[in-house]
Design a protein around this motif. Structure first.
Motif, mmCIF file in Angstrom:
data_model
loop_
_atom_site.group_PDB
_atom_site.id
_atom_site.type_symbol
_atom_site.label_atom_id
_atom_site.label_comp_id
_atom_site.label_asym_id
_atom_site.label_seq_id
_atom_site.Cartn_x
_atom_site.Cartn_y
_atom_site.Cartn_z
ATOM 1 N N LEU A 9 0.840 -1.199 0.000
ATOM 2 C CA LEU A 9 0.000 0.000 0.000
ATOM 3 C C LEU A 9 0.874 1.247 0.000
ATOM 4 O O LEU A 9 0.597 2.211 -0.722
ATOM 5 C CB LEU A 9 -0.916 -0.031 1.229
ATOM 6 N N ARG A 10 1.934 1.220 0.790
ATOM 7 C CA ARG A 10 2.837 2.381 0.809
ATOM 8 C C ARG A 10 3.468 2.586 -0.548
ATOM 9 O O ARG A 10 3.594 3.708 -1.024
ATOM 10 C CB ARG A 10 3.934 2.169 1.860
ATOM 11 N N ALA A 11 3.898 1.503 -1.162
ATOM 12 C CA ALA A 11 4.541 1.614 -2.471
ATOM 13 C C ALA A 11 3.567 2.155 -3.508
ATOM 14 O O ALA A 11 3.913 3.004 -4.325
ATOM 15 C CB ALA A 11 5.066 0.239 -2.901
ATOM 16 N N LEU A 12 2.330 1.677 -3.442
ATOM 17 C CA LEU A 12 1.353 2.132 -4.425
ATOM 18 C C LEU A 12 0.956 3.575 -4.159
ATOM 19 O O LEU A 12 0.703 4.335 -5.112
ATOM 20 C CB LEU A 12 0.125 1.223 -4.377
ATOM 21 N N THR A 13 0.899 3.961 -2.894
ATOM 22 C CA THR A 13 0.609 5.356 -2.571
ATOM 23 C C THR A 13 1.701 6.242 -3.135
ATOM 24 O O THR A 13 1.431 7.317 -3.681
ATOM 25 C CB THR A 13 0.496 5.534 -1.052
ATOM 26 N N LEU A 14 2.944 5.783 -3.014
ATOM 27 C CA LEU A 14 4.068 6.529 -3.570
ATOM 28 C C LEU A 14 3.963 6.624 -5.079
ATOM 29 O O LEU A 14 4.207 7.679 -5.661
ATOM 30 C CB LEU A 14 5.375 5.829 -3.171
ATOM 31 N N ALA A 15 3.560 5.530 -5.713
ATOM 32 C CA ALA A 15 3.414 5.532 -7.166
ATOM 33 C C ALA A 15 2.322 6.507 -7.580
ATOM 34 O O ALA A 15 2.486 7.271 -8.533
ATOM 35 C CB ALA A 15 3.089 4.116 -7.656
ATOM 36 N N LEU A 16 1.195 6.488 -6.862
ATOM 37 C CA LEU A 16 0.098 7.411 -7.166
ATOM 38 C C LEU A 16 0.553 8.855 -6.985
ATOM 39 O O LEU A 16 0.240 9.716 -7.811
ATOM 40 C CB LEU A 16 -1.094 7.137 -6.254
ATOM 41 N N THR A 17 1.279 9.092 -5.903
ATOM 42 C CA THR A 17 1.758 10.447 -5.645
ATOM 43 C C THR A 17 2.679 10.894 -6.767
ATOM 44 O O THR A 17 2.597 12.032 -7.234
ATOM 45 C CB THR A 17 2.511 10.485 -4.300
ATOM 46 N N LEU A 18 3.540 9.990 -7.208
ATOM 47 C CA LEU A 18 4.457 10.322 -8.299
ATOM 48 C C LEU A 18 3.687 10.650 -9.564
ATOM 49 O O LEU A 18 3.964 11.637 -10.237
ATOM 50 C CB LEU A 18 5.395 9.125 -8.546
ATOM 51 N N LEU A 19 2.689 9.825 -9.879
ATOM 52 C CA LEU A 19 1.903 10.042 -11.094
ATOM 53 C C LEU A 19 1.158 11.359 -11.023
ATOM 54 O O LEU A 19 1.137 12.122 -11.992
ATOM 55 C CB LEU A 19 0.914 8.889 -11.273
ATOM 56 N N PHE A 20 0.534 11.627 -9.883
ATOM 57 C CA PHE A 20 -0.211 12.873 -9.776
ATOM 58 C C PHE A 20 0.730 14.068 -9.750
ATOM 59 O O PHE A 20 0.374 15.146 -10.224
ATOM 60 C CB PHE A 20 -1.104 12.849 -8.536
ATOM 61 N N SER A 21 1.910 13.875 -9.197
ATOM 62 C CA SER A 21 2.874 14.971 -9.167
ATOM 63 C C SER A 21 3.266 15.364 -10.570
ATOM 64 O O SER A 21 3.472 16.550 -10.838
ATOM 65 C CB SER A 21 4.120 14.544 -8.397
ATOM 66 N N VAL A 22 3.364 14.397 -11.472
ATOM 67 C CA VAL A 22 3.679 14.713 -12.868
ATOM 68 C C VAL A 22 2.613 15.634 -13.419
ATOM 69 O O VAL A 22 2.911 16.636 -14.075
ATOM 70 C CB VAL A 22 3.780 13.422 -13.714
ATOM 71 N N GLY A 23 1.380 15.334 -13.128
ATOM 72 C CA GLY A 23 0.281 16.157 -13.628
ATOM 73 C C GLY A 23 0.277 17.544 -13.022
ATOM 74 O O GLY A 23 -0.104 18.516 -13.677
ATOM 75 N N VAL A 24 0.716 17.631 -11.773
ATOM 76 C CA VAL A 24 0.668 18.931 -11.092
ATOM 77 C C VAL A 24 1.880 19.763 -11.461
ATOM 78 O O VAL A 24 1.775 20.958 -11.726
ATOM 79 C CB VAL A 24 0.594 18.716 -9.566
ATOM 80 N N VAL A 25 3.035 19.112 -11.467
ATOM 81 C CA VAL A 25 4.283 19.857 -11.655
ATOM 82 C C VAL A 25 4.571 20.099 -13.127
ATOM 83 O O VAL A 25 5.240 21.064 -13.480
ATOM 84 C CB VAL A 25 5.450 19.064 -11.002
ATOM 85 N N ALA A 26 4.069 19.249 -13.989
ATOM 86 C CA ALA A 26 4.416 19.315 -15.417
ATOM 87 C C ALA A 26 4.158 20.675 -16.049
ATOM 88 O O ALA A 26 5.009 21.161 -16.789
ATOM 89 C CB ALA A 26 3.643 18.226 -16.166
ATOM 90 N N PRO A 27 3.023 21.318 -15.767
ATOM 91 C CA PRO A 27 2.829 22.624 -16.416
ATOM 92 C C PRO A 27 3.927 23.621 -16.081
ATOM 93 O O PRO A 27 4.217 24.514 -16.875
ATOM 94 C CB PRO A 27 1.481 23.109 -15.865
ATOM 95 N N ALA A 28 4.541 23.457 -14.934
ATOM 96 C CA ALA A 28 5.625 24.369 -14.571
ATOM 97 C C ALA A 28 6.815 24.191 -15.485
ATOM 98 O O ALA A 28 7.596 25.116 -15.692
ATOM 99 C CB ALA A 28 6.031 24.134 -13.113
ATOM 100 N N PHE A 29 6.970 22.993 -16.047
ATOM 101 C CA PHE A 29 8.098 22.729 -16.933
ATOM 102 C C PHE A 29 7.705 22.773 -18.405
ATOM 103 O O PHE A 29 8.562 22.750 -19.272
ATOM 104 C CB PHE A 29 8.690 21.343 -16.638
ATOM 105 N N ALA A 30 6.406 22.764 -18.679
ATOM 106 C CA ALA A 30 5.946 22.617 -20.057
ATOM 107 C C ALA A 30 6.290 23.823 -20.905
ATOM 108 O O ALA A 30 6.541 23.716 -22.073
ATOM 109 C CB ALA A 30 4.448 22.365 -20.072
ATOM 110 N N GLN A 31 6.260 24.939 -20.336
ATOM 111 C CA GLN A 31 6.503 26.143 -21.112
ATOM 112 C C GLN A 31 7.702 26.878 -20.531
ATOM 113 O O GLN A 31 7.731 27.169 -19.353
ATOM 114 C CB GLN A 31 5.293 27.082 -21.055
ATOM 115 N N ASP A 32 8.648 27.123 -21.394
ATOM 116 C CA ASP A 32 9.814 27.890 -20.941
ATOM 117 C C ASP A 32 9.747 29.250 -21.600
ATOM 118 O O ASP A 32 10.008 29.395 -22.800
ATOM 119 C CB ASP A 32 11.099 27.149 -21.346
ATOM 120 N N GLU A 33 9.361 30.244 -20.865
ATOM 121 C CA GLU A 33 9.169 31.552 -21.495
ATOM 122 C C GLU A 33 10.404 32.435 -21.376
ATOM 123 O O GLU A 33 10.361 33.604 -21.683
ATOM 124 C CB GLU A 33 7.964 32.250 -20.866
ATOM 125 N N GLY A 34 11.493 31.869 -20.858
ATOM 126 C CA GLY A 34 12.703 32.672 -20.754
ATOM 127 C C GLY A 34 12.700 33.538 -19.523
ATOM 128 O O GLY A 34 11.717 33.633 -18.781
#
Lengths: 119, 239
Positions: A9-34
């Protein structure tokens, strides 16, 4: 068995957190406006164009990224092998133990009387 | 009460498969890092390709196994089908994580960004979340009949999403490349052996993971049956 489930359960919670973190953090990296220099608020305009200093693409060395990718694979594979090994070992041990208890109980229990008692 | 997969022959078969998988893995690593040349434009980071693409292929294989097990369980209800569905789901989740980790690391160098909301990436993330849900449901939801059937249904729903992921590069414009196409692929000839070996390695690894996990699940099912018998006899508290 319970501790194995908790670890899973801990491992899967970590996996879920990682997956959701990609969705949350990704927009911060998606666009590089300089980068922009500090300006007076009154002077900055939405239509002004600022020169980008440095390369327009992320200059990331490929070696660490490659090591990270293959390293992540090895670590995850090793973790899954350990998890499977513990799951199988624990279950097999409990099966053997319960089987022995049930066999002992079957031998200790009196056989049911099928025929009428002699007079 | 051991089936063929849990007996001595099953153990031997699993050991042989594990040995073959390890040997193939080492061979593929040699082919990737020694034999295959460095790509001209992307540099050494392109070598992530040799694990990234086979990981995606393994996701498809695992999902097919999971869905097959789920459909057969919904139809016939045997423990071996349930074990196959669980094993397929966990393998699919493992390889989904592999794709989602290796892809952005490669993209950081190739595209200049870790993530874009490209159709293929977005639909693949959705499919990954579906199979994560299947695994989480089976892990914390207990082994009740309702949970098993719901997880099987969820796995079946995930399969069309994965098929859309596969078609997304043809249906919609996006950033994700298509290297391997019907015309043979844009690979240098010296890169082909590394890719072929990687595909073989990942096929064996997928089979090994599913077999081992299904075996463990069958053992767990056997344990639950014994616990049920012990509870009926009233000796479970002594066990």
């Amino acid at each position: 068995m319970i501790s194995t489930c908790r670890a899973a359960l801990r491992a899967l919670t970590l996996a879920l957190t990682l997956l959701f973190s990609v969705g949350v953090v990704a927009p911060a990296f998606a666009q590089d406006e300089g980068t922009t220099e500090e300006e007076d608020v009154a002077e900055s305009r939405a239509t002004s164009f600022q020169a980008v200093s440095g390369p327009t693409r992320e200059a990331m060395p490929g070696g660490p990224l490659l090591l990270g990718a293959y390293g992540a694979f090895m670590v995850m594979l090793l973790g899954y092998v350990v998890y499977l090994g513990r799951l199988q070992t624990t279950s097999a041990r409990e099966v053997a133990r319960l089987g022995a208890i049930l066999d002992a109980h079957a031998k200790a229990s009196p056989a049911p009387a099928d025929s009428a008692p002699p007079e | 009460m051991h089936g063929a997969s849990n007996g001595p022959r099953g153990h031997l078969g699993l050991t042989v498969l594990a040995g073959l998988t390890t040997a193939c893995g080492l061979a593929s690593l040699w082919a990737i890092f020694v034999h295959a040349p460095v790509e001209l434009q992307m540099g050494i980071v392109q070598k992530i390709f040799y694990f990234h693409v086979p990981s995606a292929y393994s996701v498809y294989v695992s999902v097919v196994v999971c869905v097959s097990g789920g459909v057969m369980y919904l139809w016939k209800r045997g423990p071996k089908w349930d074990a196959l569905a669980v094993a397929g789901a966990e393998a699919a989740l493992f390889f989904c994580l592999m794709v989602i980790i290796t892809g952005p690391l490669w993209g950081a160098r190739a595209w200049g960004t870790f993530w874009v909301w490209d159709p293929r990436l977005t639909t693949f993330l959705l499919a990954s979340l579906i199979y994560t849900s299947v695994v989480v449901l089976r892990s914390i939801g207990g082994a009740g009949e309702a949970e098993k059937r719901f997880a099987a249904g969820l796995a079946v729903i995930g399969m069309p999403v994965l098929y859309i992921t596969h078609l997304s590069v043809q249906l919609w414009r996006g950033q994700h490349p298509t290297v391997i196409t019907g015309r043979g692929g844009g690979l240098h000839p010296d890169m082909v052996p590394a890719l072929v070996l990687s595909f073989i390695f990942f096929t064996l690894l997928t089979a090994l993971m599913i077999w081992a996990r299904a075996r463990a699940e069958l053992t767990r099912h056997e344990l639950e049956e014994l616990e049920g018998q012990a509870a009926e006899l009233g000796i479970l508290e002594d066990a």
